[in-house]
Structure formats: C-alpha cells, structure tokens
Design a protein around this motif. Sequence first.
Motif, mmCIF file in Angstrom:
data_model
loop_
_atom_site.group_PDB
_atom_site.id
_atom_site.type_symbol
_atom_site.label_atom_id
_atom_site.label_comp_id
_atom_site.label_asym_id
_atom_site.label_seq_id
_atom_site.Cartn_x
_atom_site.Cartn_y
_atom_site.Cartn_z
ATOM 1 N N GLY A 145 41.702 -4.076 -25.304
ATOM 2 C CA GLY A 145 41.351 -3.606 -26.631
ATOM 3 C C GLY A 145 40.279 -2.527 -26.507
ATOM 4 N N ARG A 146 39.464 -2.401 -27.517
ATOM 5 C CA ARG A 146 38.363 -1.428 -27.443
ATOM 6 C C ARG A 146 37.275 -1.962 -26.527
ATOM 7 N N VAL A 179 33.953 6.509 -21.499
ATOM 8 C CA VAL A 179 32.940 5.451 -21.539
ATOM 9 C C VAL A 179 32.113 5.508 -20.259
ATOM 10 N N PRO A 180 30.879 5.001 -20.281
ATOM 11 C CA PRO A 180 30.130 4.889 -19.027
ATOM 12 C C PRO A 180 30.817 3.911 -18.085
ATOM 13 N N CYS A 181 30.838 4.242 -16.801
ATOM 14 C CA CYS A 181 31.478 3.371 -15.802
ATOM 15 C C CYS A 181 30.500 3.124 -14.669
ATOM 16 N N VAL A 205 25.301 -3.487 -24.855
ATOM 17 C CA VAL A 205 26.691 -3.041 -24.771
ATOM 18 C C VAL A 205 27.552 -4.264 -25.052
ATOM 19 N N ARG A 206 28.267 -4.245 -26.174
ATOM 20 C CA ARG A 206 28.941 -5.460 -26.622
ATOM 21 C C ARG A 206 30.189 -5.791 -25.822
ATOM 22 N N ARG A 207 31.052 -4.804 -25.585
ATOM 23 C CA ARG A 207 32.342 -5.086 -24.964
ATOM 24 C C ARG A 207 32.440 -4.334 -23.636
ATOM 25 N N VAL A 208 32.442 -5.100 -22.547
ATOM 26 C CA VAL A 208 32.480 -4.536 -21.192
ATOM 27 C C VAL A 208 33.783 -4.969 -20.523
ATOM 28 N N VAL A 234 35.223 -8.566 -21.313
ATOM 29 C CA VAL A 234 36.365 -8.788 -22.205
ATOM 30 C C VAL A 234 37.668 -8.892 -21.425
ATOM 31 N N THR A 235 37.732 -8.283 -20.245
ATOM 32 C CA THR A 235 38.916 -8.399 -19.405
ATOM 33 C C THR A 235 38.599 -7.921 -17.993
#
Length: 260
Positions: A145-146, A179-181, A205-208, A234-235
């Motif tokens: 997802g996002r 996105v930052p990686c 950062v909410r979703r990593v 998140v995954t």
Amino acid sequence: MRAAPLTVSGPRARSVAAGDPVVLVAHGSRDPRAAEATRALARAVAAVRPGVAVSASWLDHTDPGPTEVLRSLAAAGHPRAVLVPLLLTAAYHRRVDVPAAVAAARESGPPIDVRVSDVLGPADGVVDGALLAGLRRRLAKADPGRFDALVLAAAGTRDPRARGSVGRVAAALGAELGVPCRVSYASAAPPDAGAVVNRLRAAAVRRVAVSAYFLAPGLFHDAVLAGARAAGAVTVSGPLTDAPELADLVLRRADAAPVE
C-alpha cells in the motif's frame, strides 16, 4: 519499468547467443529453498535465450560446484563457457572464490576458455535498471500500500566498497519510488532491519516498508522478515529469485563478460 534490452557492452564482449554454455554460480546455503531458487533462475534464463545451455552451481553447501560444472562442459567438448556470479556485491566471493574455482577447472582435464562476468549488483558504480525493476516487482507483490519510507535489507559484508554499492542501490530505488530509502544488513555490519525500522518510526515515519535485497530465501531473509515485522514494518518483500528482470540481467552480464 521495462528492463533494458539485451545488448553487448564494450568492444571486447562476445554474445552468448551463438551457444556458449552459461554457468550460474551462487553463494550456496544450507537452506534447500536457496538452491531451488537458483535452479528456478537458471530455468528462467534458459527460457529467455533458447538454445543456450544454462547450468546452476554453488560455491558452498550445494553440489555441483562451478569447477565441477566447468570440467564437465570441457569433457563434453565445449571449448568456451561464460560464468555469471549470482552475487549482489563484488566482495570476497567474487574477488577470491570465483577466480579460484575457474583456475581449478583449468588445471586439469580438457582446456576450456572461461569468461567471468560482473556481479548482478552495481558494475562500475552503475545500478542496472533491471535490478531496480526486479526489486520494485517484488515490493509490489508484497502489496505494501502507501508507505513513507523504505529499508533496503541486504545480506551484509565487511567490505566497505561492497557496502557502498548497496548504498547506491538504496539511493536509486528510493529516488524511483519517491521516498527515503535506508540500508540495513542481516550480518557482518550494522544496523539490522528491525533497528532501522524502529529508528524511522521513532522519527514519526508512520509506514515503513522493507525491500529484500536477496537473490534467494534462507536464514538471512527469515531474520529480516521477523525483525522488521516485530518493529512494525508494513511489509517485507520476497527475494528476487527468478524475476524476469533478473533473468534478463543475467544474460546481459553474460553477453558483456570480457574476453581474456
């Protein structure tokens, strides 16, 4: 994103389209899933280039080794072969183990001319678009997802140049995805994936999401999966295995292998 077309790089490269056998050499693992992933990639490469014999070999834990495969090809009457290291960094195994295996094959039995390609990771500092496309394919399949940030989880190495090449892949992948990686390692160097996910989440950062920079499943990927999920990722994507972009990259590396 489409992989780049199959081309021959450099004036001293020779295409394997004429039928020279291709030998893939993987690191090897005690986990049988890793060997099966290598065999699946060999089948995918052979399907892309009909008429070219593609063999799998391993440096450790699984037979046959590259020396055995090269000697068998020479005994069967093949004057030439191309060896492609299934490695993502040009660290110890590429610099020491692979040349030693080729040298051992040349020391006994019928002669065989062996060209050795670059690894699948960045060559001459350039991150191949097919490698990025394969990573994006596996991440999309994991359906994150996002997400607001990404962690590129690699096996790990003590070689600073090899770690630098992992950093280049992370920067390129983050730029493509917007996105930052950040980089993490499963061994040999800190930080691990869970620590990086924790650090990002502590910075609001909410979703990593985590992109697995592995060619095959095994203990390292299992550790990344467990640590990242425990930290709230998140995954976590699956290894590259037999992604079509990887098969194309293998053949382009083989085509561009220098003539000694």
